[in-house]
Design a protein around this motif. Structure first.
Motif, mmCIF file in Angstrom:
data_model
loop_
_atom_site.group_PDB
_atom_site.id
_atom_site.type_symbol
_atom_site.label_atom_id
_atom_site.label_comp_id
_atom_site.label_asym_id
_atom_site.label_seq_id
_atom_site.Cartn_x
_atom_site.Cartn_y
_atom_site.Cartn_z
ATOM 1 N N SER A 389 0.882 -1.209 -0.211
ATOM 2 C CA SER A 389 -0.045 0.177 0.125
ATOM 3 C C SER A 389 0.775 1.263 -0.009
ATOM 4 C CB SER A 389 -0.950 -0.045 1.253
ATOM 5 O OG SER A 389 -1.895 -1.052 1.005
ATOM 6 N N TYR A 390 0.389 2.204 -0.634
ATOM 7 C CA TYR A 390 0.794 3.650 -0.772
ATOM 8 C C TYR A 390 2.155 3.680 -1.268
ATOM 9 C CZ TYR A 390 -3.104 4.282 2.436
ATOM 10 O OH TYR A 390 -4.370 4.490 2.967
ATOM 11 N N ASN A 391 2.620 2.902 -2.311
ATOM 12 C CA ASN A 391 3.830 3.274 -2.979
ATOM 13 C C ASN A 391 3.215 3.816 -4.313
ATOM 14 O OD1 ASN A 391 6.067 1.849 -1.621
ATOM 15 N ND2 ASN A 391 4.639 0.177 -1.547
ATOM 16 N N ASP A 392 2.895 4.760 -4.280
ATOM 17 C CA ASP A 392 1.949 5.675 -5.555
ATOM 18 C C ASP A 392 2.633 5.478 -6.654
ATOM 19 O OD1 ASP A 392 3.945 7.333 -4.641
ATOM 20 O OD2 ASP A 392 2.651 8.937 -4.315
ATOM 21 N N MET A 393 3.994 5.210 -6.754
ATOM 22 C CA MET A 393 4.738 5.188 -8.032
ATOM 23 C C MET A 393 5.256 3.604 -8.654
ATOM 24 S SD MET A 393 5.444 8.288 -8.713
ATOM 25 C CE MET A 393 6.601 8.273 -10.100
ATOM 26 N N LEU A 394 4.437 2.732 -8.089
ATOM 27 C CA LEU A 394 4.681 1.311 -8.485
ATOM 28 C C LEU A 394 3.451 1.087 -9.648
ATOM 29 C CD1 LEU A 394 5.927 -1.299 -7.310
ATOM 30 C CD2 LEU A 394 3.542 -1.809 -6.064
ATOM 31 N N HIS A 395 4.727 0.393 -10.564
ATOM 32 C CA HIS A 395 3.943 0.145 -12.071
ATOM 33 C C HIS A 395 3.288 -1.345 -12.034
ATOM 34 C CE1 HIS A 395 5.018 4.148 -13.779
ATOM 35 N NE2 HIS A 395 6.182 4.057 -13.118
ATOM 36 N N ASP A 396 2.528 -1.495 -12.882
ATOM 37 C CA ASP A 396 1.890 -2.827 -13.112
ATOM 38 C C ASP A 396 3.091 -3.802 -13.347
ATOM 39 O OD1 ASP A 396 -0.547 -1.887 -13.354
ATOM 40 O OD2 ASP A 396 -0.790 -1.720 -15.300
ATOM 41 N N LYS A 397 3.919 -3.603 -14.154
ATOM 42 C CA LYS A 397 5.161 -4.597 -14.396
ATOM 43 C C LYS A 397 5.638 -5.205 -13.154
ATOM 44 C CE LYS A 397 9.394 -5.100 -16.970
ATOM 45 N NZ LYS A 397 10.609 -4.255 -17.945
ATOM 46 N N GLU A 398 6.173 -4.451 -11.965
ATOM 47 C CA GLU A 398 6.515 -4.828 -10.980
ATOM 48 C C GLU A 398 5.660 -5.800 -10.214
ATOM 49 O OE1 GLU A 398 9.830 -4.077 -9.993
ATOM 50 O OE2 GLU A 398 10.138 -3.176 -11.859
ATOM 51 N N VAL A 399 4.617 -5.315 -9.996
ATOM 52 C CA VAL A 399 3.586 -6.161 -9.247
ATOM 53 C C VAL A 399 3.275 -7.263 -10.145
ATOM 54 C CG1 VAL A 399 1.008 -6.261 -8.255
ATOM 55 C CG2 VAL A 399 2.644 -4.050 -8.261
ATOM 56 N N VAL A 400 3.001 -7.180 -11.469
ATOM 57 C CA VAL A 400 2.753 -8.557 -12.242
ATOM 58 C C VAL A 400 4.017 -9.626 -12.012
ATOM 59 C CG1 VAL A 400 2.251 -9.105 -14.555
ATOM 60 C CG2 VAL A 400 1.074 -7.307 -13.871
ATOM 61 N N SER A 401 5.157 -9.059 -12.107
ATOM 62 C CA SER A 401 6.088 -9.785 -12.223
ATOM 63 C C SER A 401 6.218 -10.679 -10.776
ATOM 64 C CB SER A 401 7.585 -9.223 -12.402
ATOM 65 O OG SER A 401 7.702 -8.441 -11.464
ATOM 66 N N MET A 402 5.826 -10.049 -9.703
ATOM 67 C CA MET A 402 6.045 -10.768 -8.255
ATOM 68 C C MET A 402 4.633 -11.646 -8.266
ATOM 69 S SD MET A 402 6.115 -8.827 -4.579
ATOM 70 C CE MET A 402 6.456 -9.917 -3.347
ATOM 71 N N LEU A 403 3.631 -11.221 -8.403
ATOM 72 C CA LEU A 403 2.494 -12.184 -8.581
ATOM 73 C C LEU A 403 2.592 -13.575 -9.261
ATOM 74 C CD1 LEU A 403 -0.492 -9.595 -8.349
ATOM 75 C CD2 LEU A 403 0.625 -10.428 -6.660
ATOM 76 N N ALA A 404 3.330 -13.367 -10.174
ATOM 77 C CA ALA A 404 3.553 -14.476 -11.155
ATOM 78 C C ALA A 404 4.231 -15.861 -10.238
ATOM 79 C CB ALA A 404 4.541 -14.250 -12.354
ATOM 80 N N SER A 405 4.789 -15.252 -9.155
ATOM 81 C CA SER A 405 5.446 -16.436 -8.238
ATOM 82 C C SER A 405 4.768 -16.918 -6.835
ATOM 83 C CB SER A 405 6.978 -16.007 -8.038
ATOM 84 O OG SER A 405 7.497 -15.814 -9.260
ATOM 85 N N CYS A 406 3.599 -15.933 -6.870
ATOM 86 C CA CYS A 406 2.860 -15.846 -5.406
ATOM 87 C C CYS A 406 1.559 -16.737 -5.717
ATOM 88 C CB CYS A 406 2.699 -14.514 -4.859
ATOM 89 S SG CYS A 406 4.241 -13.752 -4.451
ATOM 90 N N ASP A 407 1.413 -18.044 -5.938
ATOM 91 C CA ASP A 407 0.423 -18.817 -6.104
ATOM 92 C C ASP A 407 -0.621 -19.020 -4.892
ATOM 93 O OD1 ASP A 407 1.053 -18.921 -8.639
ATOM 94 O OD2 ASP A 407 2.273 -20.941 -8.299
ATOM 95 N N CYS A 408 0.098 -18.733 -3.731
ATOM 96 C CA CYS A 408 -0.523 -19.063 -2.243
ATOM 97 C C CYS A 408 -1.334 -17.949 -1.628
ATOM 98 C CB CYS A 408 0.488 -19.688 -1.301
ATOM 99 S SG CYS A 408 1.329 -21.076 -1.941
ATOM 100 N N LEU A 409 -1.298 -16.667 -2.258
ATOM 101 C CA LEU A 409 -1.689 -15.476 -1.703
ATOM 102 C C LEU A 409 -3.222 -15.637 -1.354
ATOM 103 C CD1 LEU A 409 -0.339 -12.185 -3.509
ATOM 104 C CD2 LEU A 409 0.384 -13.115 -1.336
ATOM 105 N N VAL A 410 -3.510 -15.285 -0.100
ATOM 106 C CA VAL A 410 -5.067 -15.245 0.095
ATOM 107 C C VAL A 410 -5.548 -13.918 0.523
ATOM 108 C CG1 VAL A 410 -4.870 -17.478 1.065
ATOM 109 C CG2 VAL A 410 -4.623 -15.569 2.627
ATOM 110 N N GLU A 411 -4.513 -12.953 0.736
ATOM 111 C CA GLU A 411 -4.807 -11.543 1.098
ATOM 112 C C GLU A 411 -3.712 -10.720 0.304
ATOM 113 O OE1 GLU A 411 -5.159 -8.377 4.662
ATOM 114 O OE2 GLU A 411 -5.124 -10.503 5.000
ATOM 115 N N LEU A 412 -4.333 -9.511 -0.348
ATOM 116 C CA LEU A 412 -3.392 -8.586 -1.039
ATOM 117 C C LEU A 412 -3.843 -7.173 -0.970
ATOM 118 C CD1 LEU A 412 -1.181 -8.056 -3.234
ATOM 119 C CD2 LEU A 412 -3.192 -8.417 -5.151
#
Length: 488
Positions: A389-412
């Motif tokens: 939260s509140y990383n207002d300069m965070l881009h789609d690419k950074e988040v997408v690349s991390m979520l690609a490995s986070c198959d167990c997430l229950v809260e985001l």
């Protein structure tokens, strides 16, 4: 003269008949069961149906939250006593009354009307020790107390509360230059008795508040300790002994306690091995914290830091190298200005086998170092809860690349990440099949279509936080059908 509207009269008559039927058809036990299943806002409407319903509602109520706005009315206390007597099974009471409690007025009303009370929370002006002593003679079954107390501090009233397990005290009134605060500790020493407190929260301790030593000497079983805005711990000798003998201490929170942070950290690293949760906000000791992370032998499970000026890479390296911390399950960092990717990557490599929760809130390292989130996602394969939260300069690419490995997430949680778009939502749905709780409020790049796509297609979603303006009719209908909690 205008004649009464016959249709209107008929509607009123039918409404009265329905009310009469509802009032007489159900037995008391069934009505009480129905009341308990209604959401809290419905209680106001229930009390207006009939006198019987109001009586049953009040007689079955176990928890109340009251607010007394100014101006102060002298009849309020007497009215409060009468009102509380209509709630014979009340076990929990929360009251906010800035102008009423200085003389213990509310305490007198509670003592006279609620002998079975278990939990009491007062937001008011400070209550005197004499008022608390008189109060303790009536409500002896209290297990939780939260209120403000006045100086000089005295705790001889606590010996009467045999069932007390949780105590939260805020010291508010200023200490006069002529006050002899040591007198309180001398008097209380006569009443020393081992207390059964399991949770202790203290706010506003000043250097001359020696009376707090009574608590340090007599609370041997505390599992959770909270200190807020404290310039001192009062009696340092008693406090040091308290930490050395605190074999059951599991949780510690320091909020705005820079003056005492070094003492606490150094004493902990030498003695406490039972600690599993540590929170430090807004003021710490860089050296004391580093020594704790290097030398502590406790098996920490939760770490939560908001230390913009006191946390750096050396602390992250120490955290990653201490073998006793390999079972850490939750790491929360806020505003970590001096932590770089090097420190976070070291933590990811060392704790990847256990860490289930990671929070990097308003941490510019997330935006400053490209590829950091990708590396963390690859290392933290067991991650279940992620907060960026509140990383207002965070881009789609950074988040997408991390979520690609986070198959167990229950809260985001991505609240306030204004650069994210609907493309990130698409990846959440496709990659994170187990997501149950999501916060995408104030993500200006995510629009109505993105929210609708998420609500309609996320198979396990149970709670979503988003602005009301981004909820389409289709999304609202889907949320209603699946009993999904929508928070706006």
């Amino acid at each position: 003269m205008k004649k009464p509207n016959k249709k209107r009269q008929l509607q009123i008559q039918q409404k009265k008949q329905k009310t009469f039927i509802m009032d007489t058809l159900f037995c008391d036990e069934l009505l009480i069961e129905i009341f308990h299943r209604l959401p809290p806002p419905s209680a106001v409407a229930v009390s207006l149906v009939s006198r019987r319903w109001r009586r049953l509602l009040r007689s079955s109520t176990t928890s109340l939250s009251l607010n007394f706005p100014p101006p102060y009315n002298p009849t309020t206390i007497s009215s409060l006593s009468s009102f509380l007597r209509q709630h014979p099974f009340l076990s929990s009471l929360s009251a906010a009354a800035p102008a009423l409690c200085g003389d213990g007025g509310i305490l007198l009303s509670v003592a006279a009307s609620c002998p079975n009370l278990r939990h009491l929370q007062l937001s008011s002006s400070p209550v005197s020790a004499l008022s608390l002593y008189n109060f303790s003679n009536s409500c002896k079954h209290l297990s939780s107390i939260s209120l403000a107390v006045s100086r000089p501090l005295s705790f001889n009233w606590m010996s009467c509360f045999k069932s007390l397990r949780c105590l939260s005290l805020s010291i508010k009134n200023p200490l006069a230059e002529t006050d002899d605060s040591s007198l309180g500790s001398v008097k209380d020493a006569i009443f020393d008795v081992e207390l059964s407190l399991e949770s202790l929260s203290l706010s506003g301790i000043s250097p001359r508040d020696y009376g707090v030593g009574f608590l340090w000497r007599n609370c041997k079983n505390v599992r959770k300790l909270q200190l807020k805005s404290c310039e001192s711990v009062g009696d340092y000798s008693s406090f040091s002994d308290f930490l050395r003998l605190a074999n059951d201490l599991q949780e510690l929170e320091l909020r705005s306690c820079r003056s005492i942070a070094n003492l606490v950290m150094l004493t902990l690293c030498e003695n406490c091995v039972s600690l599993n949760s540590l929170l430090i906000y807004d003021g710490g000791s860089r050296e004391g914290l580093l020594q704790f992370l290097n030398q502590s032998k406790c098996s920490l499970r939760n770490l939560d830091f908001r230390l913009p000026l006191d946390l750096d890479n050396s602390h992250m390296i120490a955290l990653s190298e201490n073998l006793h911390f390999r079972g850490l399950m939750s790491l929360r960092l806020q505003c970590c200005c001096f932590v770089t990717g090097e420190g976070l990557k070291a933590v990811g490599r060392a704790l990847g086998g256990a860490l289930e929760e990671l929070s990097l809130i308003n941490c510019d390292v997330v935006e400053r170092e490209h590829g950091l989130l990708t590396t963390l996602g690859q290392d933290l394969r067991k991650l279940k809860r992620l907060d960026l939260s509140y990383n207002d300069m965070l881009h789609d690419k950074e988040v997408v690349s991390m979520l690609a490995s986070c198959d167990c997430l229950v809260e985001l949680r991505l609240r306030g990440c204004s650069r994210l778009s609907d493309a990130a939502v698409d990846v959440m749905v496709r990659r994170c099949k187990q997501l149950q709780r999501v916060d995408i409020a104030y993500c200006s790049g995510i629009g109505v279509q993105g929210v609708e796509f998420f609500v309609l297609n996320a198979p396990c979603l149970r709670r979503v936080e988003v602005e009301q303006s981004k909820l389409s009719e289709a999304a609202m209908a889907r949320a209603s059908d699946r009993f999904m909690q929508v928070v706006c």
